[in-house]
Design an enzyme around this catalytic site. Structure first.
Site, PDB file in Angstrom:
ATOM      1  N   CYS A 188     -27.233  -2.836 -19.826  1.00 56.85           N
ATOM      2  CA  CYS A 188     -25.957  -2.488 -20.296  1.00 56.85           C
ATOM      3  C   CYS A 188     -25.509  -1.378 -19.705  1.00 56.85           C
ATOM      4  O   CYS A 188     -26.004  -0.078 -20.535  1.00 56.85           O
ATOM      5  CB  CYS A 188     -25.491  -3.624 -21.766  1.00 56.85           C
ATOM      6  SG  CYS A 188     -26.214  -4.937 -21.621  1.00 56.85           S
ATOM      7  N   CYS A 189     -24.037  -1.352 -18.733  1.00 54.97           N
ATOM      8  CA  CYS A 189     -23.435   0.078 -18.557  1.00 54.97           C
ATOM      9  C   CYS A 189     -24.441   1.242 -17.447  1.00 54.97           C
ATOM     10  O   CYS A 189     -24.332   2.390 -17.310  1.00 54.97           O
ATOM     11  CB  CYS A 189     -23.056   1.019 -19.925  1.00 54.97           C
ATOM     12  SG  CYS A 189     -22.094  -0.425 -20.990  1.00 54.97           S
ATOM     13  N   MET A 197       1.624   9.236   4.072  1.00 52.39           N
ATOM     14  CA  MET A 197       1.382   7.884   2.828  1.00 52.39           C
ATOM     15  C   MET A 197       1.210   6.647   2.987  1.00 52.39           C
ATOM     16  O   MET A 197       0.552   6.262   4.578  1.00 52.39           O
ATOM     17  CB  MET A 197       3.448   7.545   3.463  1.00 52.39           C
ATOM     18  CG  MET A 197       4.377   7.693   3.402  1.00 52.39           C
ATOM     19  SD  MET A 197       6.180   7.112   3.387  1.00 52.39           S
ATOM     20  CE  MET A 197       6.505   6.218   5.442  1.00 52.39           C
ATOM     21  N   CYS A 209       4.714 -22.075  -7.133  1.00 49.77           N
ATOM     22  CA  CYS A 209       3.733 -21.402  -8.020  1.00 49.77           C
ATOM     23  C   CYS A 209       3.992 -21.578  -8.626  1.00 49.77           C
ATOM     24  O   CYS A 209       3.407 -22.260  -9.900  1.00 49.77           O
ATOM     25  CB  CYS A 209       4.255 -20.273  -6.879  1.00 49.77           C
ATOM     26  SG  CYS A 209       4.297 -19.715  -5.366  1.00 49.77           S
ATOM     27  N   CYS A 265       4.185   5.063  -1.959  1.00 48.12           N
ATOM     28  CA  CYS A 265       4.570   5.801  -1.178  1.00 48.12           C
ATOM     29  C   CYS A 265       5.465   5.752  -0.282  1.00 48.12           C
ATOM     30  O   CYS A 265       6.604   6.821  -0.043  1.00 48.12           O
ATOM     31  CB  CYS A 265       3.075   6.286  -0.175  1.00 48.12           C
ATOM     32  SG  CYS A 265       1.661   6.418  -0.720  1.00 48.12           S
ATOM     33  N   CYS A 303       0.692   3.388   1.312  1.00 45.24           N
ATOM     34  CA  CYS A 303       1.934   2.083   0.290  1.00 45.24           C
ATOM     35  C   CYS A 303       2.815   2.072  -0.127  1.00 45.24           C
ATOM     36  O   CYS A 303       3.452   2.764   0.165  1.00 45.24           O
ATOM     37  CB  CYS A 303       0.648   2.067  -0.548  1.00 45.24           C
ATOM     38  SG  CYS A 303       0.852   3.044  -2.184  1.00 45.24           S
ATOM     39  N   TYR A 328       4.003  14.596   0.651  1.00 47.58           N
ATOM     40  CA  TYR A 328       3.418  13.887   1.924  1.00 47.58           C
ATOM     41  C   TYR A 328       4.109  14.862   2.555  1.00 47.58           C
ATOM     42  O   TYR A 328       4.843  16.233   2.850  1.00 47.58           O
ATOM     43  CB  TYR A 328       4.410  12.741   2.181  1.00 47.58           C
ATOM     44  CG  TYR A 328       3.974  12.057   0.732  1.00 47.58           C
ATOM     45  CD1 TYR A 328       2.929  11.293   1.138  1.00 47.58           C
ATOM     46  CD2 TYR A 328       5.006  11.659  -0.548  1.00 47.58           C
ATOM     47  CE1 TYR A 328       2.789  10.307   0.145  1.00 47.58           C
ATOM     48  CE2 TYR A 328       4.995  11.177  -1.482  1.00 47.58           C
ATOM     49  CZ  TYR A 328       3.554  10.356  -1.248  1.00 47.58           C
ATOM     50  OH  TYR A 328       3.216   9.074  -1.975  1.00 47.58           O
ATOM     51  N   CYS A 387       8.750 -22.215  -3.898  1.00 44.26           N
ATOM     52  CA  CYS A 387       7.465 -21.555  -4.992  1.00 44.26           C
ATOM     53  C   CYS A 387       8.183 -20.785  -5.745  1.00 44.26           C
ATOM     54  O   CYS A 387       7.558 -21.970  -7.478  1.00 44.26           O
ATOM     55  CB  CYS A 387       7.387 -19.823  -4.447  1.00 44.26           C
ATOM     56  SG  CYS A 387       6.857 -19.080  -6.487  1.00 44.26           S
TER      57      CYS A 387
END
Length: 547
Positions: A544-545, A13, A128, A18, A15, A64, A123
């Site tokens: 470019c690129c 895992m 926010c 996950c 994140c 996993y 918030c």
């Protein structure tokens, strides 16, 4: 068949997505009260003992790697104490509070939330949401008054701030209802209206009633701090809250401070037609950022017509009729800045007054912030704190992360340590400022052998076609491993680009990983790849690129 509470090690895992995949796999085997933690490489859940092999096989099929399971003893498991009124009592109702309430409710806890004012916290109500919608209005008005294209003749009349404020208030009301108030019944926790103060280590008083809980979460947020400048408290000054309630555009605005709140609101009023002066004590804007970032935003704001004064010593503030004046000293010379309104934007202070924390043996810091350990526990191990009241990174997504973690730790459904190494920060000026990871100076202080690239915005094709070339991309790289350890951007859409940089820093991508990836042409995100190429090449010599 016996139902046990298991702790299962799960490798692979990386994140929160996950975590969701592992949680889904366990639930498909019949697991209840699942809590997966990618940082701790584990999952905690309840399951019939005859289905543990099925659960592990489901995890394998998801990609996993489960290890050996441990049966949690009664000492390890959550044993909600119904002797108390609540398992978790939360003081506050903002991002941290709601994240905690949802986490606790999903784990079967009896939860209450105490709020003395408006549900939703900073918030959605005064932070926010209102500021960003007004910033957007200001940006559109500013572009209508002055755009970089020679063939366009655009103009605008006076901004109707009362109408803009009314539209903003309608949006706030809608989001407060949908994202906060409606969730109270959805998750089934109690909302108690009133002001909470501690009586002892396990009891608060609200409206004269005593309420006990097994655990508490302090999530009361922060409010604008007011500096000790002679005369300031004697005038009718603005804060970030009251500035967004104005019904008319001031002709002149003097801003004390020039951090993210000062820069955002100062630019907003400038775009609406106000003459704005930003003043600050330090010698450069955003002094904790890399110097190149400070220089870039200084240049951008100055080009747009804001008046920036640094190295200021504040002497006094006065009011004569409708005119307010701020007397300052710069390089030994006295100046007087006159304005119709004075905005104080010098940081925030935690909302701890009135909580009577000393009665609960909860210690605070020099600014009144609640002190916590790596598990978000205070000096009273049954009381936790999360969000702005701790004076950590002042972002609602950090508050929500901390609130959910604190709830899990308080209830015993998890034991997680806070990890804020990879928090991106954004200032929503135009161009916007976005950063993640270490600055060059921080990296050197930590002992890294550092390589950097500083790509000016006029080397980014998208910026060229937009005719907006004030800004830069700066990358900080570990020279030994070539891993990206910091990214700092001043550009249009930097707030969106920084997410890609955050993933690169958090998961240890190298400069070569970035340069060997496809970046869409004519996007601001391409600037990341070009800045990575700049580590080894002169991008001005590429077509470019060609990267």
């Amino acid at each position: 068949m016996t139902v046990n509470k298991y702790k299962l090690s799960v490798q692979g895992m990386t994140c929160m997505d996950c975590e969701e995949h592992v949680t889904k796999a366990l639930k498909q085997a019949g697991a209840k009260n699942v809590s997966a933690d990618f940082r701790g490489d584990e999952a905690v859940f309840e399951l019939s003992e005859d289905r543990i092999d099925e659960a592990k096989q489901n995890i394998v099929q998801t990609g996993y790697y489960p290890g050996e399971e441990e049966i949690q003893t009664a000492e390890d498991c959550v044993a909600f104490n119904r002797v108390d009124d609540y398992d978790l009592l939360i003081i506050g109702s903002g991002g941290a509070a709601f994240s905690a309430a949802i986490t606790a409710s999903e784990n079967g806890a009896k939860v209450a939330m105490v709020e003395r004012r408006t549900v939703g916290g900073t918030c959605v109500n005064i932070g926010c949401v209102p500021s960003k919608t007004m910033l957007r209005a200001g940006k559109i008005n500013g572009l209508a008054k002055s755009n970089p294209f020679t063939g366009l003749q655009t103009s605008t009349g006076d901004a109707d701030l009362a109408e803009l404020t009314a539209q903003k208030d309608k949006l706030i009301s809608q989001m407060r209802q949908e994202k906060y108030i409606d969730l109270i019944d959805e998750y089934g926790f109690d909302l108690i209206r009133g002001e909470a103060s501690f009586i002892d280590e396990k009891t608060v008083q609200v409206n004269g009633e005593h309420i006990t809980a097994k655990s508490f979460l302090i999530a009361t947020g922060a409010n604008p701090a007011v500096p000790d400048i002679p005369g300031l408290k004697d005038i009718d000054y603005l804060t970030s809250t009251t500035a967004l309630e104005l019904k008319g555009v001031p002709k002149r605005l003097a801003v004390i401070g020039s951090g993210y709140i000062a820069a955002e609101l100062g630019q907003m009023f400038h775009n609406l037609g106000t003459e704005v002066t930003l003043m600050q004590r330090s010698e450069r804007l955003f002094k904790t950022y890399d110097p190149e970032v400070s220089d870039a935003i200084d240049e951008a704001l100055t080009e747009q017509g804001l008046n920036l004064i640094t190295g200021v010593t504040y002497q006094k503030v006065e009011q004569n009729g409708d005119t307010k004046s701020v007397t300052i000293e710069v390089n030994g010379e006295q100046q007087v800045i006159e304005a119709d309104q004075v905005l104080v934007a010098t940081g925030r202070k935690p909302n701890t007054e009135g909580l009577k924390l000393e009665a609960a043996s909860v210690k605070t810091g020099k600014k009144g912030e609640v002190l916590t350990n790596e598990f978000l526990q205070t000096t009273n191990d049954r009381i936790y704190a999360a969000g702005d009241v701790t004076l950590g990174p002042q972002f609602v997504y950090v508050a929500a992360y901390e609130g959910g973690m604190a709830a899990g730790n308080a209830l015993g459904v998890a034991t997680r340590k806070i990890d804020l190494r990879f928090v991106p920060g954004v200032t929503f000026t135009n161009p916007s400022i976005a950063t993640v990871g270490l600055t060059e100076q921080q990296a050197k202080e930590k002992g890294y052998n550092v390589k950097t690239s500083a790509l000016p915005l006029d080397a980014v094709p998208r910026a060229l076609v937009n005719h907006e070339t004030t800004g830069l991309y700066k990358l900080v790289v570990d020279a030994g491993t070539r891993k990206l350890i910091g990214a700092h951007i001043v550009s249009e859409n930097a707030e969106d680009v920084i997410f890609a940089a955050t993933l690169a820093v958090q998961f240890g991508l190298t400069i070569d990983d970035l340069t060997n990836s496809f970046a869409p042409y004519l996007t601001m995100a391409e600037g990341l790849k070009l800045a990575a190429l700049t580590i080894d090449k002169d991008v001005s010599k590429l077509s470019c690129c060609a990267g």
